[in-house]
Motif scaffolding. Structure first.
Motif, short mmCIF file in Angstrom:
data_model
loop_
_atom_site.label_atom_id
_atom_site.label_comp_id
_atom_site.label_asym_id
_atom_site.label_seq_id
_atom_site.Cartn_x
_atom_site.Cartn_y
_atom_site.Cartn_z
N GLN A 171 -7.81 26.13 -13.89
CA GLN A 171 -9.06 26.71 -13.41
C GLN A 171 -9.52 26.02 -12.13
O GLN A 171 -9.98 26.68 -11.18
N VAL A 175 -10.20 27.85 -8.48
CA VAL A 175 -11.52 27.80 -7.85
C VAL A 175 -11.49 27.06 -6.52
O VAL A 175 -12.00 27.56 -5.50
N ALA A 280 -12.73 33.61 -12.40
CA ALA A 280 -11.78 32.50 -12.30
C ALA A 280 -11.41 31.99 -13.69
O ALA A 280 -10.26 31.61 -13.94
#
Length: 294
Positions: A171, A175, A280
């Motif tokens: 993640q 991002v 995301a």
């Protein structure tokens, strides 16, 4: 747009409109009057003689309608230099309106999974289906439709993630992006033979390590700080493992030598501002699921 360019565009546009209108009127007056006999122009082609007849009135009428349509368009929409038009339309405002409408429509769908625990999220079929759709929109250009990657683009279906294969790490990569740098080391080797020895040593790390070779000493001096003394890599730096058979850029001696000599600079662009936190998270869930499949 500067004032001078704006004036130039406005004057040029208005002159073109007036000239077009004059041309239509002039064309309508050409040819013989009703009391005159239509004359041949003298041009004959394939047995057909060209005659000097005026354009049909309906045809000229269509030209006039087109001209008035253009004038109305320039009044309503931008096209006259810096004049924004009475509607104040712009492609940016239309884009923002469409994005806002899409966000209002789909944001609640994504928000449903925002607080779902990771353990449940990565097994939820609906969440993974949405993540697959997002993956198709944002990721397949580099990682392929099935996540197998390509040369210089990581394979997402194995567990050899440069920065770790945990959900949180994936993640964070989505991002914030990543920027992996392998410095160019060509200048520190005395000759091509030393480079070749290092290439052979690195390519053989998955099967054996000859600690007595000169390449081993060079490796410990130049490479171990990032890749580890035994080639285990370093996920904190994004330094890849060298003691397995997974190669991001290729494993041929020529490719490995080029990487050692010239280095590499790979970038994973940040998608946080593009997809938002909720999307995301779903993307990360899908990417994580790819590495967990048997």
């Amino acid at each position: 747009m500067s004032n001078s360019w704006s004036i130039f565009v406005i004057v040029g546009t208005l002159v073109s409109i007036v000239a077009t209108f004059w041309l239509i009127v002039w064309s309508g007056r050409q040819g013989p009057t009703p009391s005159e006999t239509v004359k041949d122009t003298g041009h004959v082609w394939d047995g057909l003689t060209e005659r000097n007849e005026p354009l049909p009135r309906w045809w000229l009428g269509l030209f006039v309608l087109t001209l008035f349509f253009g004038i109305a368009y320039l009044v309503i929409f931008p096209g006259m230099g810096a004049f924004a038009g009475t509607s104040n339309w712009s492609q940016q405002s239309q884009y923002e309106a469409e994005v806002a409408a899409a966000e209002a429509k789909y944001a609640p769908l994504f928000a449903r999974f925002a607080q779902m625990p990771v353990e449940e999220l990565v097994k939820n079929e609906e969440a993974l289906s949405i993540g697959r759709s997002l993956f198709s929109n944002y990721c397949i250009q580099c990682h392929g439709s099935l996540g197998y990657g390509a040369a210089s683009f990581p394979n997402l279906t194995d567990q050899d993630f440069l920065y770790g294969d945990s959900f949180a790490s994936i993640q964070q990569t989505i991002v914030n992006g990543r920027n992996g740098i392998m410095p160019a080391l060509g200048a520190v080797f005395p000759d091509a033979g030393a480079v070749d020895q290092m290439v052979e040593y690195v390519r053989d790390m998955s099967v054996e390590q000859d600690a007595s070779s000169p390449a081993h000493t060079q490796y410990i001096t130049l490479c171990a700080a990032c890749h580890g003394a035994t080639g285990d890599g370093n996920i904190a730096l994004g330094a890849p493992r060298l003691n397995d058979d997974i190669w991001l850029h290729g494993s041929s001696p020529e490719v490995v030598a080029d990487i050692i000599i010239n280095g590499r600079n790979n970038a994973m662009p940040a998608h946080g501002n593009l997809v938002g936190e909720d999307r995301a998270r779903l993307l990360a869930a899908y990417a994580y699921s790819l590495s967990q499949e048997d």
